[in-house]
Design an enzyme around this catalytic site. Structure first.
Site: not given
Ligand code: VGL
Ligand code: ZN
Length: 199
Positions: A10, A108, A153
């Site tokens: 991410d 995802k 994540c």
């Molecule tokens: C994430 C919160 C919501 C992350 C993704 O990448 O850690 N955290 N969505």
């Protein structure tokens, strides 16, 4: 040696400073990760990829604010500002992240009714993303994790990878965390307890 993949979690505009869920120093890890890629046979990226009305968004829960929690059918869910909406600038990878080496980009969080922190399972911890099968089928038994957020994540991915029996390393200098109420230390401890190498 067993084949090893670098899994980059991410590294998207919304998780970098100025983004909807900007994580302090999120952009600082980009050059570190770009350099790391050269050391791995396999590079896999994950991309948080939500519909605009995703149920993890506080905006979908009248009276609730970001960082509060709600009860979902699959358990407790933290609520977030709207982020990484499919097709938006915020959902794109950081512009300096080198993506050419990626052999797989796993998206995802695209089911409206369930969040997905982990690269392996959605937050019900049972719906698979397919990543474990991909790695196994390709003979990859070791992964190194980098990216954002260390305590969400990245940590969920590490824990699920361990439960699948993968050898897992998390490189903290190539990660940045959100750290809500001590979540960073708590998740680092959980990852260690589960047999993750923290470096
Ligand atoms: C994430 C919160 C919501 C992350 C993704 O990448 O850690 N955290 N969505
Ligand atoms: Zn998300």
């Amino acid at each position: 040696m067993a084949e090893e993949a670098l899994v980059v979690v991410d590294v998207q505009n919304d998780f970098c400073p100025g983004g909807a869920l900007g994580v302090e120093g999120g952009h600082d890890i980009v050059p570190i990760i770009n350099q790391l890629m050269g050391e791995f046979e396999h590079v896999i990226l994950t991309q948080d990829w939500h519909p605009a009305d995703h149920s993890s968004f506080a905006s979908q829960h009248p009276g609730k604010a970001p960082f509060e929690t709600v009860q979902m059918p699959y358990g407790e869910q933290k609520l977030w500002p709207d982020h990484c909406v499919q097709g938006t600038h915020g959902a794109e990878f950081h512009p300096d992240l080198v993506t050419t080496r990626a052999e797989l980009i796993i998206r995802k969080g695209y089911h409206r009714e369930i969040d997905s922190y982990s690269a392996f399972f959605e937050n019900d911890r049972t719906t698979p993303t397919g990543l474990a099968g991909y790695l196994r089928e390709r003979g990859i038994s070791r992964i190194t994790l980098a990216g954002i957020a260390t305590d969400f994540c990245v940590a969920y991915s590490a824990l699920d990878a361990r439960s699948h029996g993968f050898n897992v390393t998390v490189l903290l200098e190539a990660c940045r965390g959100i750290d809500l109420n001590g979540s960073l230390d708590a998740m680092i401890r959980q990852m260690r307890d589960a047999g993750t190498t923290i470096r």
